[in-house]
Enzyme design. Sequence first.
Site, PDB file in Angstrom:
ATOM      1  N   GLN A 195      49.269  72.034  93.813  1.00 34.33           N
ATOM      2  CA  GLN A 195      50.280  72.934  93.238  1.00 34.33           C
ATOM      3  C   GLN A 195      49.764  74.361  93.059  1.00 34.33           C
ATOM      4  OE1 GLN A 195      51.372  70.038  89.933  1.00 34.33           O
ATOM      5  NE2 GLN A 195      53.325  71.023  90.355  1.00 34.33           N
ATOM      6  N   CYS A 200      59.247  68.813  87.561  1.00 38.55           N
ATOM      7  CA  CYS A 200      57.993  69.187  88.225  1.00 38.55           C
ATOM      8  C   CYS A 200      57.919  70.707  88.263  1.00 38.55           C
ATOM      9  CB  CYS A 200      57.975  68.609  89.641  1.00 38.55           C
ATOM     10  SG  CYS A 200      56.511  69.060  90.586  1.00 38.55           S
ATOM     11  N   LEU A 201      56.747  71.246  87.950  1.00 39.34           N
ATOM     12  CA  LEU A 201      56.588  72.706  87.945  1.00 39.34           C
ATOM     13  C   LEU A 201      56.812  73.309  89.327  1.00 39.34           C
ATOM     14  CD1 LEU A 201      53.441  73.025  85.636  1.00 39.34           C
ATOM     15  CD2 LEU A 201      55.811  73.556  85.034  1.00 39.34           C
ATOM     16  N   HIS A 226      51.105  63.690  93.671  1.00 41.99           N
ATOM     17  CA  HIS A 226      50.929  65.004  94.319  1.00 41.99           C
ATOM     18  C   HIS A 226      49.713  64.998  95.251  1.00 41.99           C
ATOM     19  CE1 HIS A 226      54.038  67.508  92.647  1.00 41.99           C
ATOM     20  NE2 HIS A 226      53.665  67.354  91.396  1.00 41.99           N
ATOM     21  N   GLY A 260      51.372  68.352  83.156  1.00 52.15           N
ATOM     22  CA  GLY A 260      50.304  68.097  84.112  1.00 52.15           C
ATOM     23  C   GLY A 260      50.384  69.048  85.299  1.00 52.15           C
ATOM     24  N   HIS A 271      52.652  60.773  88.212  1.00 54.88           N
ATOM     25  CA  HIS A 271      53.299  61.946  88.823  1.00 54.88           C
ATOM     26  C   HIS A 271      52.261  62.852  89.507  1.00 54.88           C
ATOM     27  CE1 HIS A 271      56.374  65.393  88.485  1.00 54.88           C
ATOM     28  NE2 HIS A 271      55.270  65.977  88.909  1.00 54.88           N
ATOM     29  N   GLU A 272      51.181  63.146  88.762  1.00 51.62           N
ATOM     30  CA  GLU A 272      50.167  64.053  89.313  1.00 51.62           C
ATOM     31  C   GLU A 272      49.394  63.379  90.447  1.00 51.62           C
ATOM     32  OE1 GLU A 272      50.643  66.976  88.467  1.00 51.62           O
ATOM     33  OE2 GLU A 272      51.818  66.506  86.696  1.00 51.62           O
TER      34      GLU A 272
HETATM   35 NI    NI Z   1      54.823  67.823  89.766  1.00 53.35          NI
END
Ligand code: NI
Length: 156
Positions: free
Chosen positions: A51, A91-92, A137, A46, A133-134
């Site tokens: 991000q 997480c990216l 953010h 995701g 999770h997303e």
């Molecule tokens: Ni993340």
Amino acid sequence: MAIRNIVPDTDEIMHKKCRPVEKIDQKIITLLDDMIDTLREAEGVGLAAPQVGVLKRIFIIDTMEDPQEFIEFINPEIIETSGTQEGSEGCLSIKGFEGHLIRPMKVKVKALNRFGEEFIFEGEELMARCCCHENDHLDGKTIRDTCEYEVFPEDE
Ligand code: NI
């Protein structure tokens, strides 16, 4: 379509609350297309708009189906959750970090698609985890803020 740079969680933009999308214009469509390219390249599950440096309430997920399919959530709202699951998440935006989190087992998310149509997505297990999770953010929260503890690969 283009690949955008992924913002690390050390950047203050990752800790700000995102604003709702008021109008789905060409800029938003381009953002969605670029987010898909960026997520595909990064091989994540995701990706949220902050991000890639945009403080808008948008995230996308890869359904992990074959063929690969992405779902776009504009102004998402988690309207129902049930059950719990525990596990580690990465997480990216936080390279090399994994946190242990407790998440709902199932979620229902209401959102708009790129055509401005409302839909409800029901996700379980990884998809439920990913939506939570997303969505975090979009409120400026990362797994570093919300995890129970950091997971080190040698502990698993
Ligand atoms: Ni993340």
